[in-house]
Design an enzyme around this catalytic site. Structure first.
Site, short mmCIF file in Angstrom:
data_model
loop_
_atom_site.label_atom_id
_atom_site.label_comp_id
_atom_site.label_asym_id
_atom_site.label_seq_id
_atom_site.Cartn_x
_atom_site.Cartn_y
_atom_site.Cartn_z
N VAL A 119 0.85 -1.19 0.00
CA VAL A 119 0.00 0.00 0.00
C VAL A 119 0.88 1.24 0.00
O VAL A 119 1.82 1.35 0.79
CB VAL A 119 -0.95 0.00 1.21
CG1 VAL A 119 -1.77 1.29 1.25
CG2 VAL A 119 -1.87 -1.22 1.15
N TRP A 140 11.47 -5.68 20.32
CA TRP A 140 10.51 -5.82 19.21
C TRP A 140 9.07 -5.83 19.71
O TRP A 140 8.21 -6.52 19.17
CB TRP A 140 10.85 -7.06 18.38
CG TRP A 140 12.31 -7.16 18.12
CD1 TRP A 140 13.13 -6.21 17.55
CD2 TRP A 140 13.19 -8.24 18.47
NE1 TRP A 140 14.43 -6.63 17.52
CE2 TRP A 140 14.51 -7.88 18.08
CE3 TRP A 140 13.00 -9.48 19.07
CZ2 TRP A 140 15.60 -8.70 18.27
CZ3 TRP A 140 14.09 -10.30 19.25
CH2 TRP A 140 15.37 -9.91 18.85
N HIS A 141 8.82 -5.02 20.74
CA HIS A 141 7.47 -4.83 21.28
C HIS A 141 7.04 -3.38 21.00
O HIS A 141 6.73 -2.63 21.91
CB HIS A 141 7.44 -5.09 22.78
CG HIS A 141 7.60 -6.52 23.15
ND1 HIS A 141 7.74 -6.94 24.47
CD2 HIS A 141 7.65 -7.65 22.40
CE1 HIS A 141 7.86 -8.25 24.50
NE2 HIS A 141 7.82 -8.70 23.26
#
EC number: 1.1.3.16
Length: 657
Positions: A299, A577-578
């Site tokens: 997108v 990676w949170h």
């Protein structure tokens, strides 16, 4: 009498036979010619029974492996019109098939009268994503992961390879990060959601959503092997000596203190299960003609009307060709914390000064990309000085990559070492570890045994070559126990902005791990806690002692001083990676001077733009006290229900499929 000499079959060389035993299960994963495979691997004469038995096992292995790798359950790929002037229209366009977006698309398509388009940049998840013992193989594979980096910052992540910033990994496939992370399902606590301070998001309301979600997910527990159980008992006994208990009640992150290895995960028939697998990959969903899924769709931006007050569709590329999809209903961004923010910015929604820098028309001046948060994590290492009950005995059959393990997994209903896993978690008040008052501020997690002779963990984390070598050198001497410490409520925040006007380019990520003084003090208390743990009787029996990787800058400071450990923090406190928070849920005109208000309201609608919502972890005002995958799925379920409720509020007759 005739010749009665015993027939001596031809035998393979011992070395060849050993290799063949290793290759057999793997070859059978992909081979349909079972008879020829068996006879080629075992070059022997046979009366028929032996080959027949082996062929039966081979056929069973082959059938099981084909069933495991079956991708026919996923929705078919929808092909947009070849004529670019022929524009398709939908009631809902969902961008991103991750932990939240998969649920949103599935739930909305339960209404037969609505048309739903789901756009996902990645492809179908590979076999490894569903096997606990193999997912690590995907973590550097750009086909299934976005391997993005932050701008290098001299105050954090200094252990990363030269000229590289902190890494920000997120999923790039159906299921998103949920198809590659730990599949841990921890709801968060009552206090977490109270601090969100948003109508409809208090614990009472959120708990209802979790209850509905859990009926579909059916979280369960992994089965640890004997070695991991011994490791768990070492942690339990050592921490108990410090007054940190073993949890007796179910784990509720941020509300319970102590240690547990009973950590709930989302599985399906002993296989890792993302929300995409559970909500999209089934015959019931496949029979819905109103849900169209396009994989490989990137997108570019959200289309808005001339006034910038309503979303009208999206522009996306597929195989290098640009397409437009229109909507009279809503566009729902579920592209994740980094990409949802990037798409809003590219669409003219964000801080005015940021958009002006790129000559993008400002439709809505909102703090998109601000408030980036992550728990972060910092490894500490304890070297085993002697054999003990934890590391002295290893059962070869518990090696997940051994042929016997592969065979067991395929023949025994996905059981064995490949299906096993181990999470050991501690929730601690770092100021007073033995206290159960207030809230924990420290998450001690990932107690991982790095075996002697292994390659270690630094390469996986993307650290400098000299650090990788130093860890491998120490692993020649013995096993290492790696412990990760994570901040439950870090005060150091970052931001996301544009690196270009090209949607294919990663966002510009600025992070500030451990820069806040309060964060530094909590991490120092974490270090002191682990040092005390290493001096308990159970740990001393194993000869465990702290191993500090060589750091020239830090090693010039007084050993074990706060200054040394603050230097260590600058190197090793890295991303967990949170990521959350870049499309913060809050009133438009907030009183919080740091975040300057919110991007979406309490119903996840983008301020000032009708028909546009953000439904993913980016809307979280602050981090939950635990892994973010469960809360992200909750947001997907709750967001979908909000959209459905809004249709009912318009007095529309709801017809479910």
């Amino acid at each position: 009498m005739g010749d009665q000499r015993v027939h001596k079959p031809r035998t393979a060389k011992t070395r060849t036979l050993r290799v063949n035993r290793i290759l057999l299960p793997m070859l059978l994963l992909f081979s349909g010619e079972t008879t020829s495979v068996v006879t080629q691997l075992f070059s022997v004469d046979s009366s028929g029974l032996g080959i027949s038995l082996m062929q039966s096992v081979a056929i069973a292995l082959n059938a099981s492996s084909l069933a495991l790798a079956n991708n026919t359950a996923w929705p078919l790929q929808h092909e947009p019109p070849e004529d670019r002037l022929e524009i398709e229209s939908y009631d809902y366009i969902v961008v991103g098939a991750g932990s939240a977006g998969s649920i949103v698309a599935s739930r909305l398509s339960e209404l037969c009268q609505v048309k739903v388009l789901l756009l996902e940049e990645g492809q179908l998840p590979p076999l490894e994503s569903e096997i606990f013992g193999l997912t690590g193989a995907l973590h550097h594979d750009e086909r299934y992961m976005f391997l993005e980096e932050a701008v290098p910052n001299p105050k954090c992540c200094q252990a990363m390879a030269s000229m590289h910033g902190c890494v920000w990994w997120h999923g790039r496939m159906m299921g998103g990060g949920g198809a590659i992370n730990g599949n841990i399902f921890i709801p968060g606590s009552r206090e977490n959601f109270r601090r969100w301070n948003s109508t409809g998001w208090d614990w009472t309301q959120v708990h209802k959503t979790y209850s509905r979600l859990q009926q579909r997910l059916n979280p369960s527990y992994l089965q640890p092997n004997k070695l991991n159980l011994k490791l768990a008992n070492l942690i339990y006994s050592g921490s108990a000596e410090l007054g940190v208990p073993r949890m007796k009640q179910p784990l509720i992150a941020g509300a319970t203190f102590g240690y547990t290895h009973h950590v709930p995960v989302t599985v399906n028939q002993r296989r890792r299960a993302s929300s995409a697998r559970l909500y999209l990959a089934n015959d019931q969903v496949n029979r819905r003609g109103n849900l169209k899924v396009i994989r490989g769709a990137q997108v570019q931006r959200v289309l808005l009307n001339a006034a910038g007050s309503r979303a009208t569709g999206v522009i996306y590329t597929l195989n290098g060709v640009e397409h437009t999809a229109k909507t009279l209903g809503e566009v729902i961004l579920s592209a994740g914390t980094l990409n949802s923010a990037k798409l809003l910015l590219l669409s003219g929604i964000g801080p005015r000064e940021e958009l002006q820098r790129w000559n993008i028309t400002t439709h809505q001046d909102l703090p998109v990309g601000r408030n980036l948060q992550d728990h972060g994590m910092m490894p500490l290492f304890l070297l085993f000085g002697s054999n003990c009950a934890v590391n002295s005995t290893r059962d070869p059959t518990e090696n997940p990559y051994a042929p016997v393990s592969i065979t067991q997994y395929l023949l025994d209903n996905q059981k064995g070492p490949l299906a096993s896993g181990f999470y050991m978690m501690g929730y601690i008040n770092s100021s007073s570890p033995s206290s159960s008052r207030g809230e924990p501020d420290l998450h001690v997690v990932a107690h991982t045994l790095l075996p002697k002779g292994s390659t270690g963990s630094f390469g996986y984390l993307g650290f400098r070559p000299e650090l990788i070598q130093a860890q491998q050198d120490i692993l020649q001497k013995g096993d290492l126990l790696q412990i990760m410490g994570s901040l439950l409520r870090p005060l150091s925040h970052g931001k996301v902005s544009l690196s270009s006007k090209n949607s294919a380019d990663q966002a510009k990520i600025e992070n500030h791990y451990g820069e806040a003084v309060e964060d530094q003090q909590t991490l120092l208390r974490y270090v002191r806690y682990i040092q005390k743990l290493s001096k308990t009787r159970p740990f001393r029996r194993c000869g465990l002692r702290l191993w500090k990787p060589p750091l020239h800058e830090c090693d010039t400071l007084a050993a074990d001083s706060d200054d040394y450990w603050l230097c260590y923090i600058r190197y090793f406190y890295v991303g967990a990676w949170h990521s959350v928070g870049t499309c913060r849920m809050a009133p438009r005109k907030g009183v919080d001077s740091q975040e300057n208000g919110g991007v979406v309201d309490e119903r996840l609608r983008v301020h000032g733009v009708k028909g546009l919502r953000v439904v993913d972890a980016s809307i979280m005002p602050e981090l939950p006290a635990g892994n973010t995958n469960g809360p992200a799925m909750m947001i997907g379920e709750k967001g979908a229900q909000m959209i459905l409720d809004d249709r009912e509020a318009n007095n529309e007759v709801i017809q479910e499929c």
